[in-house]
Design a protein around this motif. Structure first.
Motif, PDB file in Angstrom:
ATOM      1  N   GLN A  72      27.817  -5.265  -5.022  1.00 21.56           N
ATOM      2  CA  GLN A  72      27.761  -4.435  -6.219  1.00 21.56           C
ATOM      3  C   GLN A  72      26.692  -3.359  -6.121  1.00 21.56           C
ATOM      4  O   GLN A  72      26.894  -2.227  -6.579  1.00 21.56           O
ATOM      5  CB  GLN A  72      27.513  -5.303  -7.461  1.00 21.56           C
ATOM      6  CG  GLN A  72      27.564  -4.541  -8.760  1.00 21.56           C
ATOM      7  CD  GLN A  72      28.899  -3.848  -8.984  1.00 21.56           C
ATOM      8  OE1 GLN A  72      29.954  -4.422  -8.719  1.00 21.56           O
ATOM      9  NE2 GLN A  72      28.865  -2.602  -9.448  1.00 21.56           N
ATOM     10  N   ASP A  74      25.737  -1.601  -3.818  1.00 23.38           N
ATOM     11  CA  ASP A  74      26.162  -0.445  -3.044  1.00 23.38           C
ATOM     12  C   ASP A  74      27.156   0.431  -3.803  1.00 23.38           C
ATOM     13  O   ASP A  74      27.509   1.522  -3.334  1.00 23.38           O
ATOM     14  CB  ASP A  74      26.789  -0.894  -1.714  1.00 23.38           C
ATOM     15  CG  ASP A  74      25.753  -1.376  -0.715  1.00 23.38           C
ATOM     16  OD1 ASP A  74      24.601  -0.908  -0.808  1.00 23.38           O
ATOM     17  OD2 ASP A  74      26.086  -2.212   0.141  1.00 23.38           O
ATOM     18  N   SER A  75      27.622  -0.047  -4.952  1.00 24.19           N
ATOM     19  CA  SER A  75      28.574   0.729  -5.758  1.00 24.19           C
ATOM     20  C   SER A  75      27.873   1.388  -6.946  1.00 24.19           C
ATOM     21  O   SER A  75      27.686   2.592  -6.979  1.00 24.19           O
ATOM     22  CB  SER A  75      29.710  -0.175  -6.251  1.00 24.19           C
ATOM     23  OG  SER A  75      30.422  -0.721  -5.152  1.00 24.19           O
ATOM     24  N   ILE A  76      27.509   0.579  -7.925  1.00 21.31           N
ATOM     25  CA  ILE A  76      26.780   1.097  -9.088  1.00 21.31           C
ATOM     26  C   ILE A  76      25.931  -0.039  -9.637  1.00 21.31           C
ATOM     27  O   ILE A  76      26.421  -1.154  -9.823  1.00 21.31           O
ATOM     28  CB  ILE A  76      27.736   1.661 -10.167  1.00 21.31           C
ATOM     29  CG1 ILE A  76      26.938   2.223 -11.369  1.00 21.31           C
ATOM     30  CG2 ILE A  76      28.743   0.621 -10.640  1.00 21.31           C
ATOM     31  CD1 ILE A  76      26.103   3.426 -11.066  1.00 21.31           C
ATOM     32  N   GLU A  77      24.654   0.241  -9.870  1.00 19.50           N
ATOM     33  CA  GLU A  77      23.739  -0.786 -10.384  1.00 19.50           C
ATOM     34  C   GLU A  77      23.772  -0.841 -11.913  1.00 19.50           C
ATOM     35  O   GLU A  77      23.815  -1.893 -12.520  1.00 19.50           O
ATOM     36  CB  GLU A  77      22.306  -0.555  -9.872  1.00 19.50           C
ATOM     37  CG  GLU A  77      21.554   0.628 -10.453  1.00 19.50           C
ATOM     38  CD  GLU A  77      22.207   1.979 -10.179  1.00 19.50           C
ATOM     39  OE1 GLU A  77      22.096   2.863 -11.055  1.00 19.50           O
ATOM     40  OE2 GLU A  77      22.819   2.149  -9.096  1.00 19.50           O
ATOM     41  N   HIS A  78      23.804   0.331 -12.559  1.00 26.71           N
ATOM     42  CA  HIS A  78      23.831   0.382 -14.014  1.00 26.71           C
ATOM     43  C   HIS A  78      24.311   1.758 -14.448  1.00 26.71           C
ATOM     44  O   HIS A  78      24.013   2.764 -13.800  1.00 26.71           O
ATOM     45  CB  HIS A  78      22.440   0.113 -14.602  1.00 26.71           C
ATOM     46  CG  HIS A  78      22.413   0.171 -16.110  1.00 26.71           C
ATOM     47  ND1 HIS A  78      23.091  -0.730 -16.887  1.00 26.71           N
ATOM     48  CD2 HIS A  78      21.792   1.028 -16.970  1.00 26.71           C
ATOM     49  CE1 HIS A  78      22.895  -0.445 -18.171  1.00 26.71           C
ATOM     50  NE2 HIS A  78      22.120   0.628 -18.243  1.00 26.71           N
ATOM     51  N   VAL A  79      25.062   1.789 -15.535  1.00 29.67           N
ATOM     52  CA  VAL A  79      25.504   3.054 -16.101  1.00 29.67           C
ATOM     53  C   VAL A  79      25.478   2.925 -17.618  1.00 29.67           C
ATOM     54  O   VAL A  79      25.718   1.834 -18.157  1.00 29.67           O
ATOM     55  CB  VAL A  79      26.915   3.442 -15.597  1.00 29.67           C
ATOM     56  CG1 VAL A  79      27.965   2.430 -16.051  1.00 29.67           C
ATOM     57  CG2 VAL A  79      27.293   4.844 -16.064  1.00 29.67           C
ATOM     58  N   ASN A  86      32.258   0.140 -16.675  1.00 30.05           N
ATOM     59  CA  ASN A  86      32.268  -0.151 -15.245  1.00 30.05           C
ATOM     60  C   ASN A  86      33.232  -1.300 -14.981  1.00 30.05           C
ATOM     61  O   ASN A  86      33.553  -2.086 -15.892  1.00 30.05           O
ATOM     62  CB  ASN A  86      30.856  -0.459 -14.727  1.00 30.05           C
ATOM     63  CG  ASN A  86      30.231  -1.665 -15.394  1.00 30.05           C
ATOM     64  OD1 ASN A  86      30.559  -2.806 -15.063  1.00 30.05           O
ATOM     65  ND2 ASN A  86      29.322  -1.438 -16.345  1.00 30.05           N
ATOM     66  N   LYS A  87      33.720  -1.395 -13.758  1.00 31.75           N
ATOM     67  CA  LYS A  87      34.748  -2.388 -13.421  1.00 31.75           C
ATOM     68  C   LYS A  87      34.306  -3.824 -13.688  1.00 31.75           C
ATOM     69  O   LYS A  87      35.052  -4.606 -14.282  1.00 31.75           O
ATOM     70  CB  LYS A  87      35.176  -2.223 -11.959  1.00 31.75           C
ATOM     71  CG  LYS A  87      35.986  -0.971 -11.676  1.00 31.75           C
ATOM     72  CD  LYS A  87      36.356  -0.899 -10.192  1.00 31.75           C
ATOM     73  CE  LYS A  87      37.164   0.352  -9.880  1.00 31.75           C
ATOM     74  NZ  LYS A  87      37.483   0.438  -8.425  1.00 31.75           N
ATOM     75  N   TYR A 319      20.518  -2.065 -21.467  1.00 31.18           N
ATOM     76  CA  TYR A 319      21.200  -2.695 -20.336  1.00 31.18           C
ATOM     77  C   TYR A 319      22.511  -3.375 -20.729  1.00 31.18           C
ATOM     78  O   TYR A 319      23.000  -4.238 -19.998  1.00 31.18           O
ATOM     79  CB  TYR A 319      20.255  -3.676 -19.641  1.00 31.18           C
ATOM     80  CG  TYR A 319      19.152  -2.963 -18.886  1.00 31.18           C
ATOM     81  CD1 TYR A 319      19.403  -2.398 -17.641  1.00 31.18           C
ATOM     82  CD2 TYR A 319      17.893  -2.808 -19.437  1.00 31.18           C
ATOM     83  CE1 TYR A 319      18.412  -1.717 -16.957  1.00 31.18           C
ATOM     84  CE2 TYR A 319      16.891  -2.132 -18.757  1.00 31.18           C
ATOM     85  CZ  TYR A 319      17.153  -1.582 -17.520  1.00 31.18           C
ATOM     86  OH  TYR A 319      16.178  -0.899 -16.839  1.00 31.18           O
ATOM     87  N   ASN A 322      25.516  -4.224 -18.121  1.00 34.29           N
ATOM     88  CA  ASN A 322      24.936  -3.929 -16.808  1.00 34.29           C
ATOM     89  C   ASN A 322      25.864  -4.386 -15.688  1.00 34.29           C
ATOM     90  O   ASN A 322      26.288  -5.545 -15.635  1.00 34.29           O
ATOM     91  CB  ASN A 322      23.577  -4.615 -16.697  1.00 34.29           C
ATOM     92  CG  ASN A 322      22.948  -4.437 -15.335  1.00 34.29           C
ATOM     93  OD1 ASN A 322      23.057  -5.303 -14.488  1.00 34.29           O
ATOM     94  ND2 ASN A 322      22.288  -3.307 -15.131  1.00 34.29           N
ATOM     95  N   ALA A 323      26.197  -3.488 -14.793  1.00 37.63           N
ATOM     96  CA  ALA A 323      27.189  -3.765 -13.742  1.00 37.63           C
ATOM     97  C   ALA A 323      26.737  -4.884 -12.817  1.00 37.63           C
ATOM     98  O   ALA A 323      27.562  -5.708 -12.378  1.00 37.63           O
ATOM     99  CB  ALA A 323      27.464  -2.493 -12.946  1.00 37.63           C
TER     100      ALA A 323
END
Length: 453
Positions: A72, A74-79, A86-87, A319, A322-323
């Motif tokens: 995870q 390497d994809s997105i930590e937080h948005v 997020n997925k 948060y 959070n992804a």
């Protein structure tokens, strides 16, 4: 005293502690964890039989969860979770709706248990205001309840150690005498009763229901009260009564959700569906702060409309969703399914219970051994016949805790109640070490006290 301990004592104010105690028992600095074991910087190890405050479901440094984090990150930590998503959050929400009681169809993300309780209280109140139920401004909570330590959550707590000093700031809550099966006033046991103690709740709601927005309970087990386990009949009766008087039922499953009680959720023992369910702790296997509030379509729809209608639930946490946390929670739930965790828990919990009861038979100061699922609690009493407790100043539980630490066991007593809530991956040998070491510590404490006398 090593340099890390010195710096800790110099800079850190620890939670739920009297820091003066740390002069005698210095903070233990943990360097790594593996399975049920924690290893400190001095090379000592401790069996974490309380799952680090009831969060660690699958053991420390679980390889599958570690890999999920690496994927995870390497994809997105937080948005930002307002107008973005997020997925992992989407997949987790779908999963939670599928495994929680049937009425719960919507997921509101937050980051800790106290916040989840605040959200549920606010949603219930806000719903009633929008429905024109302007009198419904109060909540009902049980005696000895614990629901968190922010001001709203403290308002529905009933443990003086946490909320006594703050009472001038707290909401005016109806407090109902709750189940106390060890000291049952009706002379029954939790296995044979018809929840006669429910009459206290019935009186409160029948008299005050016009003023009540919601009742909040910890289903099946009141954790911070000393793992007070009660009958599922109480919950069945509560669900019916809340329906009768149009009062919301909030199930605080923060501590007991995700397999602790032998069911995925404690509400399942009573086969009820609450109006709100608060989840945290075990949701992310002890890896990251995360919580959610589950609720119904009916409640969700009450907040649905245009901004001009001022119906929105304007509540947020930085948060939320959070992804990283969601990816961990998803892997956690996959492991539950693939490794048949719930059924395995039933067998392990029974072994812990049997060993604990067997060891307790010859001890004068063990008043009750109570258990449900992967929870077993040992209540230490001054007098076994009268069930008299020790004065709180005696701190029997804390003294036993200190002895157990030296033997490699992390107990964290609630007053004079010792309890086991180990990670689910604990094996037979570790269970035997856990139970035996606990009782050795109890024996050593009382032998020492008798010798001193």
């Amino acid at each position: 005293m090593n340099s890390y301990v010195k710096k800790d004592l110099k800079y850190i104010w620890h939670p739920c502690s009297q820091m003066k105690d740390y002069e005698e028992l210095n903070p233990i600095v943990i360097e790594k964890g593996e399975g049920v074991w924690l290893y400190d910087i001095d090379g000592n190890r401790y069996l974490d039989c309380i799952s680090s405050w009831w969060t660690n479901t699958l053991g420390h440094s679980n390889k599958r969860i570690n890999e999920a984090i690496k994927r995870q990150v390497d994809s997105i930590e937080h948005v930002i979770f307002a107008n973005f998503s997020n997925k992992p959050a989407i997949e987790l929400a779908e999963k939670l709706v599928n495994i929680t009681p049937e009425k719960l169809k919507k997921v509101f993300f937050s980051d800790n248990g106290s916040s989840a309780v605040e959200i549920a209280l606010k949603m219930s109140f806000h719903y009633n205001m929008q429905k024109g139920n302007s009198k419904k401004k109060r909540f009902v909570a049980l005696s000895d309840a614990y629901h968190g330590e922010t001001l709203g959550a403290l308002s529905v707590c009933d443990i003086d150690e946490f909320n006594l000093v703050y009472k001038p700031l707290l909401l005016d809550t109806f407090r109902v005498e709750g189940p106390d099966c060890y000291r049952c006033k009706y002379g029954f046991s939790r296995e044979s009763c018809d929840a006669e103690c429910f009459e206290n709740m019935e009186k409160c709601l029948s008299k005050n229901h016009d003023d009540i927005s919601a009742v909040i309970v910890e289903p099946m087990v009141q954790g911070a009260a000393g793992m007070k386990i009660y009958s599922s009949i109480y919950l069945k009766k509560l669900r019916k009564l809340c329906d009768k008087y149009e009062v919301h039922l909030i199930a605080d499953e923060i501590a007991m959700g995700f397999g602790r009680t032998g069911e995925m959720f404690a509400c399942n023992h009573a086969q009820i569906s609450p109006d709100f369910m608060c989840l945290s702790k075990g949701i992310s296997a002890g890896y990251m702060p995360m919580s959610v509030v589950m609720t119904t379509d009916e409640i969700y729809n009450c907040f649905y409309g245009d901004y001009k209608d001022r119906k929105s639930f304007i509540h947020s946490h930085t948060y939320s969703g959070n992804a990283m946390g969601c990816a961990i929670a998803l892997e956690n739930l996959k492991i539950f399914e693939e490794d048949n965790i719930i059924n395995n828990n039933i067998e392990k919990g029974e072994l812990i219970r049997k060993l604990t009861i067997k060891k307790a038979k010859n001890l004068n100061h063990v008043g009750e051994v109570r258990s449900i699922g992967m929870i077993t609690a040992i209540e230490i009493v001054k007098d076994k016949e009268t069930k008299e407790s020790y004065p709180w100043q005696t701190r029997v539980g804390y003294e036993i805790y200190k002895i157990a630490l030296k033997k490699g066991l992390l107990l964290r007593p609630i007053g004079d109640v010792l309890y086991f809530i180990p990670p689910y991956i604990i094996n037979k040998e570790e269970i035997e070490f856990m139970v035996n070491t606990c009782y050795e510590s109890i024996d050593e404490y009382f032998h020492r006290e008798e010798t001193m006398v």
